[in-house]
Design a protein around this motif. Structure first.
Motif, PDB file in Angstrom:
ATOM      1  N   ALA A 167      33.974   8.121   3.252  1.00 48.16           N
ATOM      2  CA  ALA A 167      33.245   8.739   4.025  1.00 48.16           C
ATOM      3  C   ALA A 167      32.339   7.615   4.884  1.00 48.16           C
ATOM      4  N   SER A 168      32.188   8.112   6.091  1.00 51.39           N
ATOM      5  CA  SER A 168      31.689   6.897   7.184  1.00 51.39           C
ATOM      6  C   SER A 168      30.000   6.845   7.104  1.00 51.39           C
ATOM      7  N   ASP A 169      29.554   5.903   7.240  1.00 54.80           N
ATOM      8  CA  ASP A 169      28.110   5.732   7.193  1.00 54.80           C
ATOM      9  C   ASP A 169      27.335   6.733   7.943  1.00 54.80           C
ATOM     10  N   ARG A 170      27.800   7.507   9.028  1.00 59.46           N
ATOM     11  CA  ARG A 170      27.212   8.594   9.393  1.00 59.46           C
ATOM     12  C   ARG A 170      27.217   9.528   8.939  1.00 59.46           C
ATOM     13  N   GLU A 171      28.219  10.032   8.049  1.00 61.13           N
ATOM     14  CA  GLU A 171      28.125  11.272   7.208  1.00 61.13           C
ATOM     15  C   GLU A 171      27.185  10.914   6.131  1.00 61.13           C
ATOM     16  N   LEU A 172      26.998   9.690   5.526  1.00 63.16           N
ATOM     17  CA  LEU A 172      26.241   9.528   4.517  1.00 63.16           C
ATOM     18  C   LEU A 172      24.765   9.569   5.068  1.00 63.16           C
ATOM     19  N   LEU A 173      24.430   9.035   6.296  1.00 63.67           N
ATOM     20  CA  LEU A 173      23.299   9.268   6.941  1.00 63.67           C
ATOM     21  C   LEU A 173      22.724  10.667   7.171  1.00 63.67           C
ATOM     22  N   GLN A 174      23.739  11.572   7.516  1.00 61.92           N
ATOM     23  CA  GLN A 174      23.555  13.029   7.660  1.00 61.92           C
ATOM     24  C   GLN A 174      23.076  13.692   6.411  1.00 61.92           C
ATOM     25  N   ALA A 175      23.899  13.384   5.266  1.00 59.70           N
ATOM     26  CA  ALA A 175      23.453  13.885   4.111  1.00 59.70           C
ATOM     27  C   ALA A 175      22.083  13.332   3.479  1.00 59.70           C
ATOM     28  N   LYS A 176      21.716  12.172   3.966  1.00 59.63           N
ATOM     29  CA  LYS A 176      20.546  11.824   3.731  1.00 59.63           C
ATOM     30  C   LYS A 176      19.231  12.448   4.169  1.00 59.63           C
ATOM     31  N   GLN A 177      19.661  12.879   5.617  1.00 60.70           N
ATOM     32  CA  GLN A 177      18.837  13.572   6.351  1.00 60.70           C
ATOM     33  C   GLN A 177      18.624  14.982   5.684  1.00 60.70           C
ATOM     34  N   GLU A 178      19.590  15.596   5.527  1.00 62.82           N
ATOM     35  CA  GLU A 178      19.688  17.039   4.915  1.00 62.82           C
ATOM     36  C   GLU A 178      18.902  17.154   3.759  1.00 62.82           C
ATOM     37  N   MET A 179      18.967  16.136   2.856  1.00 61.62           N
ATOM     38  CA  MET A 179      18.139  15.842   1.486  1.00 61.62           C
ATOM     39  C   MET A 179      16.600  15.908   1.913  1.00 61.62           C
ATOM     40  N   ALA A 180      16.252  15.149   2.835  1.00 62.30           N
ATOM     41  CA  ALA A 180      14.830  14.781   3.485  1.00 62.30           C
ATOM     42  C   ALA A 180      14.424  15.959   3.730  1.00 62.30           C
ATOM     43  N   ASN A 181      15.264  16.882   4.691  1.00 58.76           N
ATOM     44  CA  ASN A 181      14.855  18.016   5.199  1.00 58.76           C
ATOM     45  C   ASN A 181      14.470  19.143   4.114  1.00 58.76           C
ATOM     46  N   ALA A 182      15.339  19.316   3.108  1.00 56.44           N
ATOM     47  CA  ALA A 182      15.372  20.403   1.999  1.00 56.44           C
ATOM     48  C   ALA A 182      13.917  20.087   1.225  1.00 56.44           C
ATOM     49  N   ARG A 183      13.836  18.548   0.837  1.00 58.39           N
ATOM     50  CA  ARG A 183      12.567  18.492   0.138  1.00 58.39           C
ATOM     51  C   ARG A 183      11.266  18.576   0.880  1.00 58.39           C
ATOM     52  N   SER A 184      11.465  18.422   2.115  1.00 60.77           N
ATOM     53  CA  SER A 184      10.118  18.639   2.825  1.00 60.77           C
ATOM     54  C   SER A 184       9.843  20.137   3.021  1.00 60.77           C
ATOM     55  N   GLU A 185      10.852  21.019   3.097  1.00 56.21           N
ATOM     56  CA  GLU A 185      10.809  22.406   3.172  1.00 56.21           C
ATOM     57  C   GLU A 185       9.994  23.121   1.688  1.00 56.21           C
ATOM     58  N   GLN A 186      10.723  22.187   0.647  1.00 58.79           N
ATOM     59  CA  GLN A 186      10.340  22.747  -0.551  1.00 58.79           C
ATOM     60  C   GLN A 186       8.804  22.415  -0.912  1.00 58.79           C
ATOM     61  N   LYS A 187       8.294  21.265  -0.440  1.00 58.28           N
ATOM     62  CA  LYS A 187       7.320  20.655  -0.541  1.00 58.28           C
ATOM     63  C   LYS A 187       5.680  21.576   0.154  1.00 58.28           C
ATOM     64  N   ARG A 188       6.423  21.908   1.350  1.00 57.07           N
ATOM     65  CA  ARG A 188       5.773  22.798   2.408  1.00 57.07           C
ATOM     66  C   ARG A 188       5.520  24.055   1.363  1.00 57.07           C
ATOM     67  N   VAL A 189       6.618  24.899   1.068  1.00 62.21           N
ATOM     68  CA  VAL A 189       6.245  26.015   0.637  1.00 62.21           C
ATOM     69  C   VAL A 189       5.456  26.014  -1.018  1.00 62.21           C
ATOM     70  N   LYS A 190       5.602  24.871  -1.546  1.00 58.65           N
ATOM     71  CA  LYS A 190       4.889  24.701  -2.779  1.00 58.65           C
ATOM     72  C   LYS A 190       3.205  24.464  -2.459  1.00 58.65           C
ATOM     73  N   GLU A 191       3.005  23.787  -1.409  1.00 62.38           N
ATOM     74  CA  GLU A 191       1.527  23.666  -0.829  1.00 62.38           C
ATOM     75  C   GLU A 191       1.039  24.848  -0.413  1.00 62.38           C
ATOM     76  N   VAL A 192       1.734  25.748   0.178  1.00 63.35           N
ATOM     77  CA  VAL A 192       1.112  27.142   0.376  1.00 63.35           C
ATOM     78  C   VAL A 192       0.973  27.939  -0.998  1.00 63.35           C
ATOM     79  N   TYR A 193       1.922  27.660  -1.773  1.00 71.30           N
ATOM     80  CA  TYR A 193       1.583  28.200  -3.209  1.00 71.30           C
ATOM     81  C   TYR A 193       0.124  27.978  -3.835  1.00 71.30           C
TER      82      TYR A 193
END
Length: 363
Positions: free
Chosen positions: A138-164
Motif C-alpha cells: 500500500a502506498s503512503d497516500r492510501e495509508l494517509l487516506q485511511a488515517k483521515q477516515e479514522m479521524a473523521n469517524a472518531r470526530s463524528e462519534q465524539k460529536r454525537v456523544k457530546e449531544v447525548y
C-alpha cells in the motif's frame, strides 16, 4: 328600750368594714420597689438622646432574585412520559425533572450507532492499510487516506456523544430534562402525556433559589428625591407582624412605570429559613436624611398604651417604681422619640412592663 341600742351593732359593723377598706386601700397604694426577684422577670432600659431619623413608608412586594432564576426548555419535541417535580419542590442540580420520548432522539440514537459502526470500520481499514504499507503493498497516500477516515469517524462519534451528554439522552428514545441549578420549582407548565413541539418557546420549568430574595418598593414621583441607594430600610409583612427584616436599598431604577407612574427601588435580603415568599406584600420603611434634631429615645417595647395615653414605668433612685405619662413625638420601629414626661438617664422597665404597670394601678 332606747333605739340607739339597736343601731350600735350596725354602726360598729360599718366602722369595722370602713377600717378594713381603708387598710386595703393603704396596701394597694403601697409603692413597689425593684427587688432582686423582680429583676429576674423584667429588663431595664436607659433613656438616651438620639438624633431623630425621618422614615417614609413605601409599598413593596417580595420577588425572586432574578440572578438566581433558571428557565428550563425542551430541546426536542415528543410525548412526556414522566414528570418528577411539582411546584414548590426543592431540586438539586442534575436532578431529573421529566422524561420525553421523542422521534428526534431516536434519530440521534441512529446517528450514534452509525458513528460507532463507521469508527469500527475505519479502525479496521487503518490496521489493514498499516499492515499493507509495512509489506510494501500500500502506498503512503492510501495509508494517509485511511488515517483521515479514522479521524473523521472518531470526530463524528465524539460529536454525537457530546449531544447525548448535553441533552441527557437516554435509551428507548428518551430525553431526560434535568435541573440546571439547585433551587425551588416555582413554575411548571408540563404534565404527563402532554405533547411537546420542538419549536415550543415556552419554558417547561422555572427554578429559583430562595436563599436570597428581592423586595421591590414603589416610589411615587413626589418622593423620588427622598430615596437614595445605600439608605437603610426595615421591612414588615402581614405574615410576620412581630418580625422586622433589615437591609439597604442597593439599586434605584431611574425610570417611571408608564401605568403606575412609580419608580422602583430594590432591596436584597438574605432569606433565612425561607420565611419570605415571592408574591408577598411588604411595607418598606426607608430612612431618609436625618433632621439633625436630638430627642429622648426609648425602646418602643417600654411603652404602655392605656386609655388613649402612653405610659412608662420608671425605676427611681430609691428603687421605687413609678408610672409616668409620656408624649410620643414619633415611632421608628424599635425606637420611639419622646418629647416630655421623662428625662435622659432615666431607667425604665422593659420586658413585662405591662404586668408591673397593672400592679401599680390596682384599684
Amino acid at each position: 328600750m332606747n333605739r340607739n341600742l339597736f343601731l350600735l351593732p350596725a354602726v360598729m359593723i360599718c366602722l369595722g368594714a370602713c377600717s378594713r377598706s381603708a387598710k386595703q386601700q393603704d396596701d394597694k397604694i403601697k409603692p413597689l420597689s425593684m427587688t432582686d426577684s423582680l429583676k429576674k422577670v423584667v429588663t431595664l432600659d436607659t433613656v438616651n438622646m438620639r438624633t431623630a431619623a425621618n422614615e417614609m413608608m413605601l409599598n413593596g412586594r417580595v420577588t425572586f432574585n432574578q440572578e438566581k432564576v433558571a428557565k428550563v426548555y425542551s430541546i426536542f419535541g415528543g410525548n412526556v412520559t414522566d414528570v418528577y417535580a411539582e411546584i414548590g419542590d426543592y431540586v438539586k442540580k442534575g436532578q431529573v425533572l421529566a422524561v420525553i420520548r421523542s422521534g428526534e432522539v431516536a434519530d440521534y440514537q441512529k446517528q450514534l450507532n452509525n458513528a460507532n459502526q463507521h469508527s469500527l470500520v475505519a479502525k479496521r481499514n487503518l490496521q489493514t492499510a498499516e499492515d499493507m504499507s509495512r509489506s510494501g503493498m500500500a502506498s503512503d497516500r492510501e495509508l494517509l487516506q485511511a488515517k483521515q477516515e479514522m479521524a473523521n469517524a472518531r470526530s463524528e462519534q465524539k460529536r454525537v456523544k457530546e449531544v447525548y451528554n448535553i441533552y441527557h439522552i437516554s435509551g428507548n428514545s428518551g430525553y431526560r430534562i434535568k435541573a440546571p441549578v439547585s433551587g425551588f420549582v416555582v413554575d411548571r407548565k408540563v404534565n404527563k402525556d402532554m405533547q411537546i413541539r420542538s419549536d415550543q418557546n415556552e419554558e417547561l420549568f422555572t427554578i429559583s433559589g430562595l436563599d436570597n430574595v428581592w423586595v421591590m418598593a414603589d416610589v411615587y414621583e413626589s418622593d423620588i428625591s427622598k430615596v437614595r441607594e445605600g439608605a437603610p430600610v426595615r421591612i414588615t409583612t402581614l405574615a410576620y407582624p412581630d418580625k422586622e427584616f433589615t437591609g439597604v436599598i442597593d439599586k434605584v431604577y431611574n425610570m417611571l412605570d408608564d401605568e403606575s407612574k412609580t419608580m422602583s427601588a430594590r432591596v436584597r435580603l438574605k432569606n433565612e429559613h425561607y420565611l419570605l415568599k415571592p408574591g408577598m406584600f411588604a411595607n418598606v420603611f426607608v430612612q431618609c436624611q436625618s433632621s439633625g434634631k436630638s430627642m429622648l429615645c426609648i425602646q418602643t417595647k417600654d411603652l404602655i398604651f392605656d386609655g388613649g395615653k402612653q405610659y412608662v414605668v420608671v425605676v427611681q433612685q430609691n428603687k421605687e417604681l413609678k408610672v409616668c405619662e409620656v408624649v410620643v413625638d414619633n415611632q421608628q420601629g424599635k425606637y420611639s422619640y419622646i418629647s416630655s414626661g421623662i428625662k435622659e438617664g432615666d431607667i425604665l422597665v422593659g420586658q413585662n412592663a405591662l404586668l408591673v404597670y397593672n400592679a401599680l394601678n390596682v384599684d
